[in-house]
Design an enzyme around this catalytic site. Sequence first.
Site: not given
Ligand code: AMP
Length: 289
Positions: A36-37, A182-183, A174, A31, A145-146
């Site tokens: 990125g998501h 992005l995070s 991304v 969430g 995501g990488e």
């Molecule tokens: P998370 O919500 O942080 O657990 O991420 C969920 C998915 O989104 C994972 O596969 C992450 O690698 C991907 N993700 C998060 N941030 C990015 C980003 N900046 N670019 C690409 N994928 C992302």
Amino acid sequence: MKTLILTNKFELEKVLNSIKQRKINFIPTMGNLHEGHFELIRSAKKNGNINLVSIYINPLQFNDKKDFDNYPRSINKDLKYLKELKVSMVYLPEKDFNLTNTSMIDLGEIVDKLCGKNRKGHFEGVATIILKFLLIIKPEKIFLGEKDFQQILVIKKVIKDFNFSTNVKTVPIVRGHGGIALSSRNQRIKNINNLEKVYNCLIDIKNKIDEDNFCIKDLEYFKDNLIKSGICRVNYLEILKESDLSELTSIPSKSRIFISCNIQGVNVIDNLGLRKIYLKECGKLKFSS
Ligand code: AMP
């Protein structure tokens, strides 16, 4: 089609069973959604019709209770975005996953590397929850995501070791202003400059390798520079093979620079892909032509 919001695995299974051929594209998230998501979702939409996004802040993957408590939560906004993106289904498994004394997956060597070293139990927690999702959803494809490169290898291992036929599709990182990856956690960092320094460090290393001017020991110099520039802690800065995160050798291999820093108490990770590279005896890194 209206976005279905499902909070119960029996409801979800009923819906999934009603889908002809049951070809599901699965996008797991925690969430607090950002571009990125959204990129993962767009990629999933290009790959088929039925896409399922999960939102679950997995307590098993947090080795620090404070980090779990502080993780940004924005479920109403997230659902609004997912409806706008016309996602087929959203699964919120909060009530389905009973984690008291749950069996945990043992992953072996992969957790001795990078984030596994300073986040004990993190990847076992990721793998255990992904297994629960795979068993319920049985997706045809999973989109990752990488940004979380080691996590991709962990999930590939779970898929292989437990004989799922799910295909892993990966999406490049991304980045936002100044190259920042992005995070969801970035919003907890006040000084954005520090995030830019992390990306610049990766780019500087890549440029030095491109110029044929980088020795593996120079990583220490780059680490010191980050700390001198105000980054609290560098958990790791390494260049490893993409396939299994092993050390570089004289055999050219697709490799990546990996970094993790602690900035204002927040763990920040990033990575940058390199072309095929090999290590010369003198410690110099060379691109293979
Ligand atoms: P998370 O919500 O942080 O657990 O991420 C969920 C998915 O989104 C994972 O596969 C992450 O690698 C991907 N993700 C998060 N941030 C990015 C980003 N900046 N670019 C690409 N994928 C992302």
